[in-house]
Design a protein around this motif. Structure first.
Motif, short mmCIF file in Angstrom:
data_model
loop_
_atom_site.label_atom_id
_atom_site.label_comp_id
_atom_site.label_asym_id
_atom_site.label_seq_id
_atom_site.Cartn_x
_atom_site.Cartn_y
_atom_site.Cartn_z
N ALA A 168 -101.19 18.25 43.82
CA ALA A 168 -100.94 17.80 45.19
C ALA A 168 -102.20 17.10 45.76
O ALA A 168 -102.00 16.01 46.50
N ARG A 169 -103.57 17.56 45.15
CA ARG A 169 -104.65 16.67 45.21
C ARG A 169 -104.67 15.46 44.67
O ARG A 169 -104.89 14.28 45.42
N THR A 170 -103.80 14.90 43.59
CA THR A 170 -103.52 13.76 42.98
C THR A 170 -102.62 12.87 44.03
O THR A 170 -102.88 11.62 44.07
N THR A 171 -101.77 13.66 44.55
CA THR A 171 -100.79 12.89 45.30
C THR A 171 -101.68 12.35 46.72
O THR A 171 -101.44 11.23 47.34
N ILE A 172 -102.26 13.37 47.24
CA ILE A 172 -103.33 12.72 48.44
C ILE A 172 -104.15 11.50 47.93
O ILE A 172 -104.43 10.50 48.85
N LEU A 173 -104.61 11.44 46.92
CA LEU A 173 -105.60 10.45 46.30
C LEU A 173 -104.57 9.18 46.33
O LEU A 173 -105.02 7.94 46.63
N MET A 174 -103.46 9.42 45.88
CA MET A 174 -102.60 8.22 45.89
C MET A 174 -102.40 7.60 47.15
O MET A 174 -102.13 6.44 47.42
N ALA A 175 -101.94 8.57 48.11
CA ALA A 175 -101.76 8.22 49.64
C ALA A 175 -102.76 7.41 49.95
O ALA A 175 -102.71 6.47 51.03
N GLY A 206 -106.94 5.48 39.52
CA GLY A 206 -107.86 6.71 39.24
C GLY A 206 -107.05 8.06 39.31
O GLY A 206 -106.96 8.89 38.57
N ALA A 207 -106.16 8.13 40.57
CA ALA A 207 -105.31 9.28 40.78
C ALA A 207 -104.26 9.41 39.71
O ALA A 207 -103.93 10.51 39.11
N ALA A 208 -103.70 8.26 39.04
CA ALA A 208 -102.60 8.31 37.93
C ALA A 208 -103.17 8.83 36.85
O ALA A 208 -102.65 9.58 36.03
N LEU A 209 -104.43 8.11 36.25
CA LEU A 209 -105.33 8.90 35.28
C LEU A 209 -105.24 10.41 35.41
O LEU A 209 -105.34 11.14 34.37
N THR A 210 -105.82 10.78 36.56
CA THR A 210 -106.10 12.12 36.77
C THR A 210 -104.96 12.82 36.61
O THR A 210 -105.07 13.97 35.90
N ARG A 211 -103.72 12.53 37.13
CA ARG A 211 -102.61 13.21 36.93
C ARG A 211 -102.21 13.59 35.52
O ARG A 211 -101.78 14.56 35.07
N GLU A 212 -102.45 12.26 34.72
CA GLU A 212 -102.24 12.35 33.11
C GLU A 212 -102.99 13.28 32.65
O GLU A 212 -102.69 13.93 31.56
N GLY A 213 -104.28 13.26 33.02
CA GLY A 213 -105.21 14.31 32.43
C GLY A 213 -104.84 15.74 32.71
O GLY A 213 -105.27 16.63 31.72
N LEU A 214 -104.44 15.90 33.84
CA LEU A 214 -104.01 17.18 34.24
C LEU A 214 -102.61 17.91 33.36
O LEU A 214 -102.79 18.90 32.98
N LYS A 215 -101.94 16.82 33.27
CA LYS A 215 -100.46 17.21 32.39
C LYS A 215 -101.13 17.50 30.82
O LYS A 215 -100.73 18.56 30.27
#
Length: 297
Positions: free
Chosen positions: A36-43, A74-83
């Motif tokens: 959810a936080r990465t989604t907020i960053l993307m928005a 940066g948000a997309a990289l973070t989401r991949e890092g979380l995965k």
């Protein structure tokens, strides 16, 4: 990804009933922590883009657009890092991610904030401070990537590396199967592939518990899963075009055979582990008897 609703009273649905003996219940994967936080960053990355056209000059416009792209990246990289971190935590033997995506995401996010705060491409002390603070807050919010390999005590590094590499390859085969079967747009096929994946991961855990079992299970983790992946791709391509019921039945028979084979192999591995335990117990008892100590026999 969204899934089509289906059930007993849905069009084309079948009455609910007991499935095959020993079939695991289909469970949804747990939600990705921090998604959810990465989604907020993307928005939020849209803000510099929206304000870009109110800027004076081409440099200011380009700087705002680039800032939005950096924030989104940066948000997309973070989401991949979380995965990658979730996959690392779920396994008992795993290598650390080759690319520290969350760290790179923090750096890229900081650069995006700094560029958004700057006037065009002209750096300023305030913009640099904003970027540093944004990177620091990103690290506090999402943490760092796993920095070490996860292994087992008493297992040499070579065996641990072999297990980790083999299971990573097997996970890629399962992911490719799941991606391919979605193209068929058949809920029952997706459920069957998910069930086979659950059985395969049970074998993964058994091999991780005792890496000596890798040799015995390697054919299932490599050759058979690769064949299942290729069969799934061909089934999806055929079924989406023809909706051939015979092809679907043949594909399901293949999945059943693989599932039965994995169950049998896993049981064999468990019996082997039990035999090893019994041998260790008997050896220890013999040593206690040789030392004149009571063993309870």
């Amino acid at each position: 990804m969204a899934r089509r609703f289906g059930g007993q009273f849905s069009p084309g649905g079948k009455p609910d009933g007991p499935g095959p003996v020993g079939a695991p219940a289909t469970t949804l994967p747990p939600p990705l922590r921090g998604r959810a936080r990465t989604t907020i960053l993307m928005a939020l990355s849209a803000l510099p883009v929206v304000t870009a056209f109110a800027q004076d000059g081409a440099l200011s416009l380009a700087g705002s657009l680039l800032a939005g792209a950096l924030l989104f990246g940066g948000a997309a990289l973070t989401r991949e890092g979380l995965k990658a971190e979730a996959a690392w935590q779920a396994r008992r033997i795993a290598r650390r991610p080759a690319l520290p995506r969350k760290v790179f995401g923090a750096v890229v996010t900081g650069c995006g904030v700094a560029l958004a705060a700057a006037s065009g491409f002209e750096p300023s002390l305030a913009a640099i401070v904003y970027g540093i603070v944004a990177s620091a807050l990103h690290v506090v919010s999402f943490g760092l990537d796993p920095m070490s390999d996860k292994g087992m005590e008493g297992v040499d590094a070579f065996q641990t590396e072999r297990v980790a590499r083999t299971i990573e390859e097997a996970e890629r085969h399962l992911a490719a199967m799941q991606d391919a079967v979605r193209r068929a747009r058949d809920r029952e096929a997706e459920t069957r592939v998910a069930r086979l994946s659950a059985r395969a991961r049970e074998m993964f855990r058994a091999v991780e518990d005792d890496p000596r079992d890798l040799t015995a299970a390697r054919r299932y983790l490599g050759v058979y899963l690769m064949g299942a992946r290729d069969a799934t791709v061909k089934f999806a391509d055929l079924y989406v075009a023809t909706r051939d019921a015979e092809a679907k039945a043949a594909y399901f028979n293949l999945l059943d055979e693989l599932e039965r084979g994995m169950n049998a192999k896993r049981e064999t591995l468990l019996v082997s582990d039990r035999t090893d335990l019994d041998v260790e117990i008997e050896v220890l008892r013999d040593r206690l008897k040789a030392d004149g100590l009571p063993t309870g026999d």
